[in-house]
Write a protein that holds these residues in place. Structure first.
Motif, mmCIF file in Angstrom:
data_model
loop_
_atom_site.group_PDB
_atom_site.id
_atom_site.type_symbol
_atom_site.label_atom_id
_atom_site.label_comp_id
_atom_site.label_asym_id
_atom_site.label_seq_id
_atom_site.Cartn_x
_atom_site.Cartn_y
_atom_site.Cartn_z
ATOM 1 N N GLN A 270 -1.599 -9.166 0.569
ATOM 2 C CA GLN A 270 -0.682 -7.846 0.719
ATOM 3 C C GLN A 270 -0.379 -7.833 2.315
ATOM 4 O OE1 GLN A 270 0.572 -6.002 -2.617
ATOM 5 N NE2 GLN A 270 0.483 -8.180 -2.514
ATOM 6 N N SER A 299 0.213 -3.782 -4.013
ATOM 7 C CA SER A 299 -0.682 -2.830 -3.901
ATOM 8 C C SER A 299 -0.473 -2.210 -2.386
ATOM 9 C CB SER A 299 -2.037 -2.956 -4.123
ATOM 10 O OG SER A 299 -2.565 -4.187 -3.383
ATOM 11 N N GLU A 302 0.152 1.626 -1.254
ATOM 12 C CA GLU A 302 -0.773 2.743 -1.187
ATOM 13 C C GLU A 302 -2.069 2.077 -0.454
ATOM 14 O OE1 GLU A 302 0.537 1.649 -4.181
ATOM 15 O OE2 GLU A 302 2.128 3.351 -4.081
ATOM 16 N N LEU A 303 -2.259 0.904 -0.369
ATOM 17 C CA LEU A 303 -3.463 0.515 0.183
ATOM 18 C C LEU A 303 -3.406 -0.257 1.473
ATOM 19 C CD1 LEU A 303 -5.428 -1.211 -2.973
ATOM 20 C CD2 LEU A 303 -5.286 1.281 -1.964
ATOM 21 N N THR A 310 -7.354 -8.166 0.085
ATOM 22 C CA THR A 310 -6.049 -7.722 -0.713
ATOM 23 C C THR A 310 -5.882 -8.741 -1.934
ATOM 24 O OG1 THR A 310 -4.576 -9.527 0.390
ATOM 25 C CG2 THR A 310 -4.924 -7.262 1.552
ATOM 26 N N LEU A 314 -6.532 -6.673 -5.591
ATOM 27 C CA LEU A 314 -5.105 -6.498 -6.253
ATOM 28 C C LEU A 314 -5.381 -7.153 -7.621
ATOM 29 C CD1 LEU A 314 -2.099 -6.039 -6.576
ATOM 30 C CD2 LEU A 314 -1.813 -8.281 -5.621
ATOM 31 N N LEU A 317 -7.470 -4.743 -9.878
ATOM 32 C CA LEU A 317 -6.760 -3.394 -9.999
ATOM 33 C C LEU A 317 -5.568 -3.771 -11.370
ATOM 34 C CD1 LEU A 317 -5.526 -2.113 -6.742
ATOM 35 C CD2 LEU A 317 -7.183 -0.964 -8.363
ATOM 36 N N ILE A 323 -2.433 -0.809 -12.258
ATOM 37 C CA ILE A 323 -1.031 -0.933 -11.541
ATOM 38 C C ILE A 323 0.060 -0.767 -12.410
ATOM 39 C CG2 ILE A 323 0.416 -2.377 -10.185
ATOM 40 C CD1 ILE A 323 -2.023 -3.267 -8.606
#
Length: 352
Positions: A270, A299, A302-303, A310, A314, A317, A323
């Motif tokens: 990310q 992501s 928001e992150l 990352t 991700l 999540l 997500i």
């Protein structure tokens, strides 16, 4: 025999910083000159390119090793293993433990040693070491772990990616808005189930590309010359990523024995929403296909960009259903890919 991720966990800091929090920030160009336009314009352009609306920062009383420890504990619990049975504990990061308010990185002892100590692992045969491989560090750690397992040197490995980039950014550099903090961890083991790691690909481009990401002085004239911050040449990184990452992913997929039609999800570092979109489009273009809907979870909105954290964050999540409109099912073929300082590129084809 396969080598699979049997446990996963992450640590996402609670402190949120929105784009609007930078409205009063003083940004400077690399030559020290002031921006010719208002911060509202800078932030609007930043959002359009990166997709970032907010990012997470580590609380002042915590450090990188603290985040790594929590993520590790969660992965170990998820795997249901005794941490004393771990053969390797590998931690990917780039800047060590940078305490809040400090300008010095602390790398002795290693982050891996600190995490092992925090986990209270007594077994000396659990070998801990750090990996410095830019943003692709966690994926490279996974590649190393599977090599240890494949050659019989290990049965269980813990691989962590953790970084506190908020501690090494130059607040006068608009690129500072990209970076964030976080940690992700995975347990890898031998499994009788099919799937796991099917193929991997790694490369380092250093002839002309070595200094695309570097440590440099502040953009503010008169700042302490000896203090260094994370810096990057965004345009060159963008061009490099689009040139090298899709090809590496294609080669890895071909070596895995799977086809583009088998791929269900692509978990890419990310770094920048616009860049990631372009990489995926070029990857599918190599196969003369359009990009499937929902193939790339994101992501970063928001992150932000937490470097080595990352991809595992991700993945965690999505596995936990956090997500929207993203999920993994048993047997799904996924691609993990990253690009970063070095310049390094790597990718894994994995069957969930």
């Amino acid at each position: 025999m396969s080598i699979k991720i049997t446990g996963i966990g992450s640590f996402i800091p609670n402190l949120k910083r929105k784009n609007s929090d930078f409205l009063k920030q003083e940004f400077r160009n690399t030559d020290g000159s002031a921006f010719p336009h208002a911060n509202e314009v800078t932030i609007e352009k930043f959002k359009a390119i990166t997709g970032i609306e907010e990012r997470r920062y580590l609380e002042e009383n915590l450090s990188t090793s603290d985040m790594a420890t929590v993520a590790a504990q969660r992965a170990i619990e998820d795997a249901g293993i005794d941490p004393e049975t771990l053969d390797y504990l590998i931690v990917a990061h780039n800047y060590g433990d940078v305490r809040s308010g400090s300008v010095q990185s602390d790398t002795v002892p290693s982050i891996a040693t600190r995490v092992k100590h925090n986990l209270k692992i007594k077994n000396p045969k659990c070998v801990g070491y750090d990996v410095l491989f830019g943003c692709p560090g966690w994926i490279e750690g996974v590649i190393q772990a599977q090599a240890f397992i494949k050659c019989g040197m290990a049965k269980k490995c813990l691989v962590i990616g953790a970084e506190a980039l908020s501690r090494v950014v130059d607040r006068y550099d608009r690129d500072s808005m990209i970076f964030s903090d976080g940690a992700g961890a995975t347990v890898l083991e031998i499994s009788d189930e099919a799937g796991g790691i099917l193929a991997h690909e790694s490369a380092t481009y250093a002839y002309q590309e070595a200094n695309h990401i570097f440590f440099g002085k502040s953009n503010l004239p008169g700042e302490v010359e000896d203090t260094r911050y994370i810096k990057m040449n965004g345009r060159k990184i963008y061009e490099f990523a689009l040139t090298q990452v899709p090809g590496a992913m294609k080669t890895c997929l071909e070596n895995s024995g799977k086809t583009i039609g088998d791929v269900r999800k692509i978990f890419i570092h990310q770094a920048n929403e616009k860049m990631d979109d372009a990489i995926i489009k070029r990857f599918y273009k190599l196969h003369k296909l359009p990009v499937p809907e929902n193939v790339m979870p994101m992501s970063i909105q928001e992150l932000g960009n937490s470097s080595v954290a990352t991809v595992p964050t991700l993945l965690d999540l999505v596995i936990r259903g956090k997500i929207k409109d993203q999920e993994l099912k048993k047997g799904d073929v996924i691609i993990l890919a990253s690009v970063g300082a070095g310049m390094n590129v790597n990718t894994i084809v994995y069957q969930y």
